[in-house]
Design an enzyme around this catalytic site. Sequence first.
Site, PDB file in Angstrom:
ATOM      1  N   GLY A 105       0.885  -1.326   0.164  1.00  0.00           N
ATOM      2  CA  GLY A 105       0.176   0.030   0.262  1.00  0.00           C
ATOM      3  C   GLY A 105       0.926   1.232  -0.005  1.00  0.00           C
ATOM      4  CB  CYS A 106       0.160   4.671  -1.178  1.00  0.00           C
ATOM      5  SG  CYS A 106      -1.572   4.803  -0.488  1.00  0.00           S
ATOM      6  CE1 TYR A 107      -1.394   8.075   3.876  1.00  0.00           C
ATOM      7  CE2 TYR A 107      -3.237   6.694   3.562  1.00  0.00           C
ATOM      8  CZ  TYR A 107      -2.763   7.833   3.759  1.00  0.00           C
ATOM      9  OH  TYR A 107      -3.673   8.872   3.613  1.00  0.00           O
TER      10      TYR A 107
END
Length: 399
Positions: free
Chosen positions: A202-204
């Site tokens: 995921g991005c985070y």
Amino acid sequence: MTSMYRSSSLHSTLKIKRSDSPKLDQLTASRTLPVRTTVRRRNSRVSLSVSADADSSRIAVLGASGYTGAEIVRLLALHPHMEITAMSAERSAGMDFPSVFPHLGTCDLPALVKTDEVDYDNVDAVFCCLPHATTQEILAKVPENIKVVDLSADFRLKDVDTYAEWYGGEHRAPELQKEAVYGLTELNRSKIAKARLVANPGCYPTSIQIPLVPLLKTGLISPEDIIIDSKSGVSGAGRGNKQAFLYTEVAEGIHSYGVTRHRHMPEIEQGLSEAAKCDVRVSFTPHLMCMSRGMQSTMYVKLAGGASVDQLRDHLKMKFEKEKFVHVMNEGQVPHTRNVRGSNYCVIGVFPDRLPGRAIIVSVIDNLVKGASGQAIQNMNLILGYPEETALMQQPMFP
């Protein structure tokens, strides 16, 4: 190529440097690979793209009508060894891609079809950009000889019970889950290169784990009392029609969401716990900012074992010194999201906190590139034996 196209070609070359991988060296050993830039004319429209070579990999993009799917297409337009041969989008099936994303109207692409209509006989590898909970059953039907990078959350969590708790439903492909390799490229490169199925982070979690995992592994920071404040452009919430993400809901302010229960939290804690070799729990709060793309994670950590802030910075510099896409800034320099917009870079800054014994780490990425599609291509390059940086060396867009 269909008869409605007339083509001419401009030839150039792509210099491939020797890598640290025998597999890549065997493929590219000091060669100059031909790259063909092809100009196509369809009726009155001209299409300009880098044509894949004769030994190119045939690519399917599932879920091409979302932001991550579109970003895959944009980046692959400059890939000399990958050719998109199939694209799916349920609600847009039957349409041509420029009707969905006009900014990519000059790319030579197949028409969109429904996911269950994709012809895998004409596919070597898949980028799966479908929503979570839909991906499991679809990928279970993909032939085993086809390589897959999945951009959903469906295969990121190793424990299927944890997945069920955070995503609200039983995992429907547990056997496939056991095969998945977590795709944080800079920290898991050797396993990714051997994988058939890679779970793209995921991005985070990408922005957070890149700086924190090396520091936890070496014991320079404590696994306790980690506080993470993250901010993302609205594209991080996807392209769906949701009231909370309308312009009037997010404009002229900061929109906190998923407070205490954001679904990236178990993914972050999974990676940090493996690095620290103990159970790690973090305080994590994400926010949407009124910008289309970009992500900043600000992490507040406790120093451990008498470590100094300079030691944290020096260790990260040493760890990522040879990495093409991770840059650790010098003392006093502050990363900004505008420094990475449109690129596959992660830029990190390390600072002393006013509170004794603590440090502040700032990490910025483009949520759609290093946080999603760029890292997916980086992983697929590894899987297919291409130089890892192929099609990803675009510099950030500023202003």
